[in-house]
Scaffold this motif. Structure first.
Motif: not given
Length: 241
Positions: A201-206
């Protein structure tokens, strides 16, 4: 809001290779535990901060041609001018990029890659993919990584031992980024119910924020004290773990 929530949920479920991805995720965590994290911890503790900043500045300066190429491909003329100015100033006044006087002269650092360029033109991320060493690498970003090698002048310089310099740079960059993310990544792991899903999730948000040049707010992230992501800078937490 409901529509966006539905879209985000669908994107989160776009992980058809999840069993394989989780296996490689755990494999990366194992090698991080026994090798990368200890080396990064040693590097952070032994090399003084000015030295670490010099390494970071030097690595960022080497990447300037790749950033410039993607600025131009995205039609970001002002950002391209900033990148070109930074490279000229830091390579000369900054002693081959070891220092960053350009930032103080009104030319702040930013990062671009071909994965972001594809995203700007509407190319979908594709199914989530986690690969050894590189970490999160959906098809769009994996393609971007390969194309960026073509934009990198170091790719075309002959060395006595081919690939020695690019590989050394890759390893040093990984150690430096890991050292800068020690506390953040530990905190993410401690506060995550599902570490793999949180990193995904963090990767996609970043990446969404990078494609938007920092103009997109993060949402639906875990509640982690003092966790900040300035994704216009090249020092965002290393999500390869």
């Amino acid at each position: 809001n409901h529509a966006r929530g539905t879209d985000d949920a669908a994107e989160d479920e776009n992980d058809p290779l999840e069993p394989m991805n989780r296996y490689f995720f755990e494999l990366n965590k194992f090698f991080d535990t026994i090798l990368l994290k200890p080396v990064a911890t040693w590097y952070d503790g032994v090399v003084p901060e000015p030295g670490r900043d010099g390494v970071r500045n030097f690595l960022d300066n080497l990447r300037s041609p790749v950033i410039l190429a993607n600025d131009l491909l995205q039609g970001e003329w002002d950002r391209a001018g900033t990148t070109a100015s930074r490279f000229g100033i830091n390579t000369t006044v900054g002693v081959l990029g070891l220092f960053d006087p350009a930032a103080g002269w009104g030319f702040p650092q930013h990062s671009e890659d071909f994965g972001q360029t594809l995203g700007v033109y509407g190319t979908p991320e594709g199914p989530y993919l986690f690969v050894p060493v590189l970490g999160p690498a959906p098809p769009r970003d994996l393609t971007g990584f390969a194309v960026d090698q073509l934009f990198d002048p170091l790719t075309y310089i002959y060395w006595d031992r081919p690939k020695t310099v690019p590989v050394t740079r890759f390893v040093l960059n990984g150690i430096d980024q890991r050292a800068r993310s020690l506390d953040t990544l530990d905190q993410i792991e401690r506060t995550s119910v599902d570490h793999y899903a949180t990193v995904r999730n963090l990767y996609r948000q970043i990446r969404k924020n990078e494609i938007a040049n920092g103009e997109r707010d993060f949402d639906d992230l875990p509640d982690i004290d003092n966790l900040t992501f300035d994704t216009n800078e090249p020092n965002s937490p290393d999500m390869r773990l």
